[in-house]
Scaffold this motif. Structure first.
Motif, PDB file in Angstrom:
ATOM      1  N   LYS A  64      -0.893  -4.394 -13.572  1.00  0.00           N
ATOM      2  CA  LYS A  64      -1.693  -5.561 -13.205  1.00  0.00           C
ATOM      3  C   LYS A  64      -2.731  -5.206 -12.153  1.00  0.00           C
ATOM      4  O   LYS A  64      -3.773  -5.834 -12.048  1.00  0.00           O
ATOM      5  CB  LYS A  64      -0.790  -6.677 -12.681  1.00  0.00           C
ATOM      6  N   GLY A  65      -2.425  -4.169 -11.370  1.00  0.00           N
ATOM      7  CA  GLY A  65      -3.340  -3.805 -10.292  1.00  0.00           C
ATOM      8  C   GLY A  65      -4.305  -2.687 -10.641  1.00  0.00           C
ATOM      9  O   GLY A  65      -5.154  -2.324  -9.832  1.00  0.00           O
ATOM     10  N   VAL A  66      -4.210  -2.147 -11.869  1.00  0.00           N
ATOM     11  CA  VAL A  66      -5.069  -1.027 -12.248  1.00  0.00           C
ATOM     12  C   VAL A  66      -6.542  -1.395 -12.146  1.00  0.00           C
ATOM     13  O   VAL A  66      -7.349  -0.677 -11.563  1.00  0.00           O
ATOM     14  CB  VAL A  66      -4.737  -0.533 -13.675  1.00  0.00           C
ATOM     15  N   THR A  77     -12.024   4.125  -3.428  1.00  0.00           N
ATOM     16  CA  THR A  77     -12.512   5.485  -3.221  1.00  0.00           C
ATOM     17  C   THR A  77     -11.378   6.498  -3.335  1.00  0.00           C
ATOM     18  O   THR A  77     -10.318   6.329  -2.740  1.00  0.00           O
ATOM     19  CB  THR A  77     -13.150   5.627  -1.826  1.00  0.00           C
ATOM     20  N   THR A  78     -11.617   7.542  -4.110  1.00  0.00           N
ATOM     21  CA  THR A  78     -10.638   8.627  -4.245  1.00  0.00           C
ATOM     22  C   THR A  78     -11.202   9.867  -3.553  1.00  0.00           C
ATOM     23  O   THR A  78     -12.029  10.574  -4.110  1.00  0.00           O
ATOM     24  CB  THR A  78     -10.372   8.944  -5.721  1.00  0.00           C
ATOM     25  N   SER A  79     -10.755  10.106  -2.336  1.00  0.00           N
ATOM     26  CA  SER A  79     -11.285  11.237  -1.565  1.00  0.00           C
ATOM     27  C   SER A  79     -10.225  12.308  -1.310  1.00  0.00           C
ATOM     28  O   SER A  79     -10.494  13.293  -0.625  1.00  0.00           O
ATOM     29  CB  SER A  79     -11.836  10.743  -0.224  1.00  0.00           C
ATOM     30  N   ASN A  80      -9.026  12.108  -1.843  1.00  0.00           N
ATOM     31  CA  ASN A  80      -7.960  13.092  -1.727  1.00  0.00           C
ATOM     32  C   ASN A  80      -7.559  13.555  -3.126  1.00  0.00           C
ATOM     33  O   ASN A  80      -8.046  13.045  -4.121  1.00  0.00           O
ATOM     34  CB  ASN A  80      -6.758  12.498  -1.000  1.00  0.00           C
ATOM     35  N   GLY A  81      -6.653  14.527  -3.174  1.00  0.00           N
ATOM     36  CA  GLY A  81      -6.223  15.030  -4.473  1.00  0.00           C
ATOM     37  C   GLY A  81      -6.028  16.529  -4.451  1.00  0.00           C
ATOM     38  O   GLY A  81      -5.656  17.106  -3.424  1.00  0.00           O
ATOM     39  N   LEU A  82      -6.330  17.168  -5.578  1.00  0.00           N
ATOM     40  CA  LEU A  82      -6.140  18.617  -5.669  1.00  0.00           C
ATOM     41  C   LEU A  82      -7.035  19.212  -6.740  1.00  0.00           C
ATOM     42  O   LEU A  82      -7.607  18.502  -7.567  1.00  0.00           O
ATOM     43  CB  LEU A  82      -4.672  18.947  -5.961  1.00  0.00           C
ATOM     44  N   VAL A  83      -7.158  20.530  -6.693  1.00  0.00           N
ATOM     45  CA  VAL A  83      -7.791  21.272  -7.778  1.00  0.00           C
ATOM     46  C   VAL A  83      -6.738  22.220  -8.342  1.00  0.00           C
ATOM     47  O   VAL A  83      -5.882  22.719  -7.606  1.00  0.00           O
ATOM     48  CB  VAL A  83      -9.021  22.064  -7.303  1.00  0.00           C
ATOM     49  N   THR A 103       2.314   3.136 -11.602  1.00  0.00           N
ATOM     50  CA  THR A 103       3.579   3.399 -10.921  1.00  0.00           C
ATOM     51  C   THR A 103       3.383   3.877  -9.488  1.00  0.00           C
ATOM     52  O   THR A 103       4.152   3.514  -8.597  1.00  0.00           O
ATOM     53  CB  THR A 103       4.401   4.450 -11.692  1.00  0.00           C
ATOM     54  N   ILE A 104       2.346   4.674  -9.275  1.00  0.00           N
ATOM     55  CA  ILE A 104       2.108   5.199  -7.930  1.00  0.00           C
ATOM     56  C   ILE A 104       1.410   4.182  -7.034  1.00  0.00           C
ATOM     57  O   ILE A 104       1.615   4.158  -5.825  1.00  0.00           O
ATOM     58  CB  ILE A 104       1.293   6.515  -8.016  1.00  0.00           C
ATOM     59  N   GLY A 105       0.580   3.343  -7.640  1.00  0.00           N
ATOM     60  CA  GLY A 105      -0.081   2.299  -6.858  1.00  0.00           C
ATOM     61  C   GLY A 105      -1.384   2.732  -6.232  1.00  0.00           C
ATOM     62  O   GLY A 105      -1.880   2.097  -5.302  1.00  0.00           O
ATOM     63  N   GLU A 106      -1.964   3.824  -6.720  1.00  0.00           N
ATOM     64  CA  GLU A 106      -3.263   4.280  -6.238  1.00  0.00           C
ATOM     65  C   GLU A 106      -4.161   4.596  -7.421  1.00  0.00           C
ATOM     66  O   GLU A 106      -3.682   4.916  -8.506  1.00  0.00           O
ATOM     67  CB  GLU A 106      -3.135   5.551  -5.383  1.00  0.00           C
ATOM     68  N   LYS A 107      -5.459   4.524  -7.185  1.00  0.00           N
ATOM     69  CA  LYS A 107      -6.406   4.936  -8.213  1.00  0.00           C
ATOM     70  C   LYS A 107      -6.303   6.450  -8.373  1.00  0.00           C
ATOM     71  O   LYS A 107      -6.346   7.197  -7.400  1.00  0.00           O
ATOM     72  CB  LYS A 107      -7.824   4.554  -7.808  1.00  0.00           C
ATOM     73  N   ILE A 108      -6.170   6.906  -9.601  1.00  0.00           N
ATOM     74  CA  ILE A 108      -6.063   8.332  -9.908  1.00  0.00           C
ATOM     75  C   ILE A 108      -7.084   8.644 -10.998  1.00  0.00           C
ATOM     76  O   ILE A 108      -7.179   7.915 -11.983  1.00  0.00           O
ATOM     77  CB  ILE A 108      -4.647   8.698 -10.382  1.00  0.00           C
TER      78      ILE A 108
END
Length: 276
Positions: free
Chosen positions: A47-49, A56-62, A132-137
């Motif tokens: 529902k929150g997607v 803003t997605t400023s974290n993560g990985l390569v 499930t995680i609750g963040e934009k990915i």
């Protein structure tokens, strides 16, 4: 009171990547049943997607993979460093990379549209994780390069986070050791192009104008201006052009010189830094 323990909360968090309060609420609602709680997290998360699309997605990985003469580099982003270092997110990124390699994806859009073995697309996989995680990915960028030799290098800018800088470097001749040294150099010195000919003529001309204006402002002699301007423009090239940069392991030599000494020639490179 729902029948669950701290261990149940931890297990569900690790399985879903969801926040602690969301997990506790789901377990309360499911009366301690972890299977039902997982379903609740997915339903409420979906529902929150849409609401998270503008975040803003400023974290993560390569992450990267090489196979023979082919290299694949993928940047997967999230909102917080907490999620970036979570096993659930890292496993997701590994799955995305494996799919990119399998289908030979050359850009993020083609990867997102590709179908996994279970029938869902990569985009649907990300949406599910988002729920499930609750963040934009999102998969922000993807690069695929080919060459006689292709090596990858991943660099952690913080010991408690996954790799934040990733490099692919393709070369011909030489050996894997010198190719890897150059890949590490690219990670550290972030060149923008391989050769000076790749830099737009307008950019070079602007650097020339800035160099002249600066020299005049400094009161340099008119007769010396051409040499000063040329020197400063060449300095710009040495900062941005891979083959003209001073080699990280031996600054007295250029990258081109080191490759030549090893009988190698650079063919292509790509460098990603998370969020850049």
């Amino acid at each position: 009171m729902a029948n669950y323990t701290a261990a149940d909360i931890k297990a569900l968090r690790e399985a879903t990547g969801a926040g602690m309060m969301d997990v506790k609420k789901a377990l309360d609602e499911a009366d301690g049943d972890s299977v039902k709680a997982t379903e609740i997290l997915r339903i409420k998360g979906q529902k929150g997607v849409t609401k998270r699309e503008g975040r803003t997605t400023s974290n993560g990985l390569v992450t990267a993979a090489t196979d023979g003469g082919v290299g694949t580099l993928v940047e997967v982003l999230c909102e917080t460093d907490f999620v970036a270092k979570a096993p659930r997110f890292i496993e997701l990124a590994d799955k995305v990379l494996a799919q990119a390699v399998k289908v030979g994806a050359t850009d993020a859009d083609s990867l997102l549209a590709s179908t996994l073995e279970d029938g869902q697309t990569v985009q649907e996989l990300l949406d599910e994780a988002n729920a499930t995680i609750g963040e934009k990915i999102e998969v922000k960028r993807l690069a695929r390069i080919e060459g006689p030799t292709v090596v990858s290098y991943l660099h952690k800018t913080s010991p408690d986070l996954p790799a934040q800088i990733g490099v692919l470097f393709a070369s011909e001749g030489g050996d894997d050791a010198v190719a890897r040294d150059v890949a590490m150099h690219v990670a550290a010195f972030s060149p923008t192009v391989m050769t000076r000919e790749e830099i737009d003529a307008d950019v070079v001309e602007n650097e020339r104008r800035v160099a002249e204006a600066t020299a005049r402002e400094e009161g340099k002699p008119e007769a010396a201006l051409p040499k000063i301007i040329e020197g400063r423009v060449n300095g710009y090239f040495k900062e941005n052009v891979l083959l003209e940069q001073a080699f990280a392991k031996d600054p007295k030599k250029s990258v081109a010189k080191v490759l030549d000494e090893h009988g190698a020639a650079a063919k292509q490179f790509v460098r990603f830094r998370v969020g850049a």
